[in-house]
Design a protein around this motif. Structure first.
Motif: not given
Length: 175
Positions: A104-108, A124-126, A150-153, A156-163
């Motif tokens: 969610g915060n990276t593409w690895s 990093d993702t945004p 990635t945004k859609e996936a 709805s997860e806990l803590g999802f926000e702009a980096k």
């Protein structure tokens, strides 16, 4: 005073094979080598960054058989998806099994070096997502599709926000 990560030292069995992989496949450059004081072992220093004498070093003293088992993985950040896709292309044809994972915060991409040490290369993702989190991503998806997926996936997860918002709060906490 905050510390920053500098380097990892790996005990290796086959220095020539490992040096070939880290230089030819991953793009590191040998910056130095020499005998370790007080012992017969040589240490080989590698870097990709001009301000770091070494980011990885290897000491060929490992004697146990089988995959390395003392290290989960070492991770390397690249600037963007273009660079990550370049690393993916460079790994293809190297008999390396890649596991593309987004947190969610990276593409690895995760894979193993010739002695089975885990390696992660990521950009990093945004977004920030509370960790641990992880889903496989399609390495063939174009950037726009991957960004939307990635945004859609994860939205709805806990803590999802702009980096940037997460980093601003973290900076306040660490100061």
């Amino acid at each position: 005073m905050a510390m920053t990560w500098s380097h990892a030292v790996l005990y290796v069995k086959d220095a020539a094979q490992m040096l070939d992989f880290y230089t030819r496949v991953l793009g590191f450059h040998e910056t130095d080598r020499g005998l370790i004081r007080g012992g017969p072992a040589e240490i080989i220093f590698l870097s990709q960054h001009p301000s770091e004498h070494h980011q990885v070093a290897m000491v060929p003293v490992r004697q146990d058989e089988g995959p390395s088992n003392s290290l989960a993985h070492i991770a390397f950040r690249v600037v963007n998806m273009v660079e990550l896709r370049g690393k993916i292309a460079g790994l293809q044809g190297e008999n390396v099994e890649m596991r593309p994972t987004t947190h969610g915060n990276t593409w690895s991409i995760y894979f193993q070096d010739p002695e089975q040490n885990g390696i992660e290369i990521f950009c990093d993702t945004p977004w920030h997502v509370t960790q641990p989190a992880g889903k496989l991503w399609d390495m063939d998806a174009d950037d726009a599709t991957l960004m939307a997926w990635t945004k859609e996936a994860f939205e709805s997860e806990l803590g999802f926000e702009a980096k940037d918002a997460f980093h601003a709060r973290l900076a306040e906490t660490l100061n």
